[in-house]
Write an enzyme that holds these catalytic residues in place. Structure first.
Site, PDB file in Angstrom:
ATOM      1  CE1 TYR A  47      -3.016  -3.038   0.400  1.00 42.07           C
ATOM      2  CE2 TYR A  47      -3.500  -2.264   2.513  1.00 42.07           C
ATOM      3  CZ  TYR A  47      -3.839  -3.117   1.441  1.00 42.07           C
ATOM      4  OH  TYR A  47      -4.638  -4.222   1.807  1.00 42.07           O
ATOM      5  CG  HIS A 105      -0.871  -8.264   0.315  1.00 39.02           C
ATOM      6  ND1 HIS A 105      -0.656  -6.971   0.212  1.00 39.02           N
ATOM      7  CD2 HIS A 105      -2.345  -8.226  -0.053  1.00 39.02           C
ATOM      8  CE1 HIS A 105      -1.635  -6.292   0.042  1.00 39.02           C
ATOM      9  NE2 HIS A 105      -2.524  -7.008   0.121  1.00 39.02           N
TER      10      HIS A 105
END
Length: 272
Positions: A47, A105
């Site tokens: 992110y 992730h």
């Protein structure tokens, strides 16, 4: 805020997702959420906002013991040495001496899952993360991690909302007492404009998005991390907790098409 107990940690059932929020916008959003009472913040290496999240946490002054912070390692960094470097970088950016939950992730076709899990378990043993888990794992991958490797998986974070059926993964997780953390819980804004959800919302003096969120949070073992940059949206998501859905509402939601997978990158797994 109700929490789910998993692998020695308490996971608040409603958290703040921070995907696509960066810099000052992200910092302000996290500060706002913490001021409103959120205690579960979700971020990730990919992110590119861990520094902003860390700055917000530092500024907010919430006692560390009251706060749950999740971050994640990107699928390109799953080799043991790369994973450790990624973890160290994330911790430094977050300005923390440990995180509460560290996730893979996305699975990678080339990963050595036993080596990945061994590295994560070492980080846990060292006290640098309180728990470990996965995201975007299929039932087949979960079975490998949980049954073959016997890794202490604290959650599987997956796309889950009123427009996507996740029955198979949810059933497996429930059988193993592993929480499901729902990302994109509002179907990337689509829930807000759904006629069925709008109608249910009017019945309860609630917004359609609140109906969608409460539908998730009414399910055993499910947490949700809606992204919300504005304080008004953050508060609306908190207020969803007080919405009471009835059997007719649940039947109407069950009848919605459940085939809208919104997040399916080319490097993702073959979904169950």
């Amino acid at each position: 805020m109700e929490s789910l107990k998993t692998q020695g940690i308490s996971l608040p059932r409603l958290g703040l997702g921070t995907y696509r929020m960066q810099g000052d916008v992200c910092r302000a959003a996290v500060e706002s959420a913490l001021a409103l009472g959120y205690r579960h913040i979700d971020t990730a290496e990919m992110y590119a906002n861990e520094e902003a999240v860390g700055a917000a946490i530092a500024a907010a002054g919430v006692p560390r013991a009251e706060l749950h912070v999740t971050t994640k390692v990107w699928h390109e960094n799953l080799a043991p040495e790369a994973l450790r470097r990624a973890f160290d970088t994330s911790l430094k950016k977050l300005r923390l001496d440990r995180v509460d939950l560290y996730l893979v992730h996305w699975p990678s076709p080339s990963m050595n899952l036993p080596a990945v899990m061994e590295t994560l378990m070492k980080l846990k043993q060292e006290g640098r993360t309180r728990a470990i888990g996965v995201a975007n794992f299929t039932v087949a991958l979960l079975k490998q991690a949980v049954e073959e490797i016997e890794a202490p998986i604290a959650c599987n974070q997956i796309e889950y909302h009123v427009m996507l059926d996740q029955t198979k993964v949810k059933a497996y997780l429930a059988a193993k007492s592993i929480p499901l953390v729902a990302y994109c819980p509002l179907a990337q804004g689509r829930a807000a404009s759904n006629d069925t959800l709008i109608r249910i919302g009017k019945k309860h003096d609630a917004a359609a998005a609140q109906v969608a969120l409460k539908w998730l949070l009414d399910q055993d073992g499910v947490a949700a991390i809606p992204k919300a940059s504005r304080a008004e949206s953050q508060k609306a998501n908190l207020d969803a907790l007080s919405v009471t859905l009835d059997d007719d509402d649940r039947k109407a939601i069950a009848a919605l098409p459940k085939d809208q997978r919104l997040v399916s990158p080319g490097f993702g797994p073959a979904w169950d």
